[in-house]
Design a protein around this motif. Sequence first.
Motif, PDB file in Angstrom:
ATOM      1  N   ASN A  88       0.767  -0.929  -0.141  1.00  0.00           N
ATOM      2  CA  ASN A  88       0.028  -0.245   0.218  1.00  0.00           C
ATOM      3  C   ASN A  88       0.650   1.225  -0.121  1.00  0.00           C
ATOM      4  O   ASN A  88       2.027   1.158   0.526  1.00  0.00           O
ATOM      5  N   GLN A 112       2.476   3.858   1.300  1.00  0.00           N
ATOM      6  CA  GLN A 112       2.205   3.681   3.494  1.00  0.00           C
ATOM      7  C   GLN A 112       3.166   5.138   3.968  1.00  0.00           C
ATOM      8  O   GLN A 112       3.370   5.109   5.552  1.00  0.00           O
ATOM      9  N   ASN A 142       4.108   7.148   6.065  1.00  0.00           N
ATOM     10  CA  ASN A 142       4.048   7.492   7.800  1.00  0.00           C
ATOM     11  C   ASN A 142       4.634   8.795   7.859  1.00  0.00           C
ATOM     12  O   ASN A 142       6.214   9.043   8.254  1.00  0.00           O
ATOM     13  N   GLU A 143       4.137   9.880   7.565  1.00  0.00           N
ATOM     14  CA  GLU A 143       4.482  11.131   7.403  1.00  0.00           C
ATOM     15  C   GLU A 143       4.277  11.835   8.943  1.00  0.00           C
ATOM     16  O   GLU A 143       3.435  12.655   9.291  1.00  0.00           O
ATOM     17  N   ARG A 199       3.204  16.145   9.604  1.00  0.00           N
ATOM     18  CA  ARG A 199       1.784  16.229   9.882  1.00  0.00           C
ATOM     19  C   ARG A 199       1.303  16.562  11.297  1.00  0.00           C
ATOM     20  O   ARG A 199       0.034  16.462  12.036  1.00  0.00           O
ATOM     21  N   GLY A 244      -5.542   3.501  10.681  1.00  0.00           N
ATOM     22  CA  GLY A 244      -4.072   3.821   9.509  1.00  0.00           C
ATOM     23  C   GLY A 244      -2.897   4.519   9.870  1.00  0.00           C
ATOM     24  O   GLY A 244      -2.361   4.983   8.579  1.00  0.00           O
ATOM     25  N   ASP A 302      -3.807  -0.602  11.418  1.00  0.00           N
ATOM     26  CA  ASP A 302      -3.312  -0.682  10.314  1.00  0.00           C
ATOM     27  C   ASP A 302      -4.207  -1.618   9.101  1.00  0.00           C
ATOM     28  O   ASP A 302      -3.822  -3.256  10.340  1.00  0.00           O
ATOM     29  N   SER A 336      -5.154   9.958   9.197  1.00  0.00           N
ATOM     30  CA  SER A 336      -4.519  11.173   8.283  1.00  0.00           C
ATOM     31  C   SER A 336      -4.510  10.541   7.079  1.00  0.00           C
ATOM     32  O   SER A 336      -3.436   9.313   6.929  1.00  0.00           O
TER      33      SER A 336
HETATM   34  C1  LIG Z   1      -0.505   6.656   3.531  1.00  0.00           C
HETATM   35  S1  LIG Z   1      -0.709   6.401   4.581  1.00  0.00           S
HETATM   36  C2  LIG Z   1      -0.760   7.044   5.680  1.00  0.00           C
HETATM   37  C3  LIG Z   1      -0.137   6.881   7.000  1.00  0.00           C
HETATM   38  C4  LIG Z   1      -0.353   7.654   8.346  1.00  0.00           C
HETATM   39  N1  LIG Z   1      -1.795   7.995   8.298  1.00  0.00           N
HETATM   40  C5  LIG Z   1       0.393   9.094   8.287  1.00  0.00           C
HETATM   41  O1  LIG Z   1      -0.391  10.216   8.219  1.00  0.00           O
HETATM   42  O2  LIG Z   1       1.892   9.128   8.204  1.00  0.00           O
HETATM   43  C6  LIG Z   1      -2.107   4.792   3.931  1.00  0.00           C
HETATM   44  C7  LIG Z   1      -2.542   4.104   5.826  1.00  0.00           C
HETATM   45  O3  LIG Z   1      -3.841   2.950   5.104  1.00  0.00           O
HETATM   46  C8  LIG Z   1      -3.824   2.547   5.604  1.00  0.00           C
HETATM   47  N2  LIG Z   1      -5.105   2.166   5.037  1.00  0.00           N
HETATM   48  C9  LIG Z   1      -5.714   2.233   3.656  1.00  0.00           C
HETATM   49  N3  LIG Z   1      -6.811   1.701   3.348  1.00  0.00           N
HETATM   50  C10 LIG Z   1      -6.704   0.794   5.174  1.00  0.00           C
HETATM   51  C11 LIG Z   1      -7.688   0.340   6.462  1.00  0.00           C
HETATM   52  N4  LIG Z   1      -8.777  -0.115   5.500  1.00  0.00           N
HETATM   53  N5  LIG Z   1      -8.058   0.569   7.460  1.00  0.00           N
HETATM   54  C12 LIG Z   1      -7.082   0.692   7.998  1.00  0.00           C
HETATM   55  N6  LIG Z   1      -6.234   0.739   7.395  1.00  0.00           N
HETATM   56  C13 LIG Z   1      -6.069   1.329   5.708  1.00  0.00           C
HETATM   57  C14 LIG Z   1      -2.493   2.060   4.671  1.00  0.00           C
HETATM   58  O4  LIG Z   1      -2.339   0.616   4.846  1.00  0.00           O
HETATM   59  C15 LIG Z   1      -1.179   3.029   4.976  1.00  0.00           C
HETATM   60  O5  LIG Z   1      -0.892   2.590   6.523  1.00  0.00           O
END
Ligand SMILES: C[S@@+](CC[C@H](N)C(=O)[O-])C[C@H]1O[C@@H](n2cnc3c(N)ncnc32)[C@H](O)[C@@H]1O
Length: 360
Positions: free
Chosen positions: A109, A111, A113-114, A117, A143, A201, A273
Amino acid sequence: MSLTPAEQFRQFAERECPHDPLYQAICRQVATSPALLTLLDEAPPTQRKPVLLLAALHERVLAGTDHPLVAYYASVGGTRAPDAELPALLLDFVAQQREFLLNSLRSRNTQTNEIGRCAALWPALQAIAARRGNPDLALFDFGSSAGLNLGVDAYRYDYGRFQRGAAAETGRPVIQCEWRGEAAPPPEASGFRLVERLGSDLSPIDLHDELAVRWLRACLWPSERERAVRLNQAIALARAAGHRVQASRAGLDLLRDWLKQLPPGVQPVLFNSWVLFYFDRESWQRHVEAVAALVREHGLVWLNAELPALHAPGLARPAVPPDEGSATLWSLQWAEAGELRHEALAWSHPHGRWLQWLLP
Ligand SMILES: C[S@@+](CC[C@H](N)C(=O)[O-])C[C@H]1O[C@@H](n2cnc3c(N)ncnc32)[C@H](O)[C@@H]1O
């Protein structure tokens, strides 16, 4: 109206990475090359976004691939600016690395992790504590990727003109953010305590697994070296802190169980986020309804940091800041006497470079 894959790459080049010549050049080339565009067909539908392909390519660079394309990647010391040879080199790199790339596109995915934010998460948690009259917060990061944003209270914040001497300390990330609100940011001393924290996640990143961590690094943009430095610092802090991140495939079941076992007197906060961005519309709808039920039944506060269209229907959306691609809207949902309440807290750059605080 949804964009074609080629339009997505063109839009990404124009709006998301106008200051990144390498990613602009790659996205523009992908947009005109069917052979490159169709690679993303291998990913699950909700993951078919330019960032996933960019991360898959970057992962092969970080893996130490011996190829002239890596000279364009600052993350491995490259200094070559995009030029007329890049398109041919990219096609050759993709042909050479095809099986690895397809494997990433099928199984990974986005992923990113920023921790940038956290520049918005930190004042948002202060605002929640102040509004609820309770400094004891329990944070559930839905997530959460590797869970690095669970370390929000371990980082330091430098809000530009409101510089408060956030001098670097060894090993502690300093998050630099241009604060655009009229009001000053909250004082350095936190108005909240995180008495519980948990990440969940679909596929958590295990920070002790080097391949997983390489994927996390690949999700960063190769030219942004300051993000890489603070990511490394955050990883080291998180490994030491050991904040828990659990795999969760069943929507909000883990959150439901967690809410039931919290100590009395704490204010639970659900945070997400850039997660709902990867939901299809029906899943988003079901999720919003399930969250609303938990907000009503458990006194949960929902802190939602996503694109404006992904916020709860009851939120009055503030005007989007002009000329800002993919600005993130931060909003709260809570319940009073069984009624849902909503409030917009802030706009931010998706990686936290700037923050427009909307509260007085
Ligand atoms: C772009 S990353 C953002 C990570 C973190 N929230 C941040 O802001 O740094 C998106 C994350 O959402 C997780 N994700 C996507 N769909 C999800 C779901 N249905 N349930 C749980 N996690 C999910 C992905 O595995 C990924 O780690």
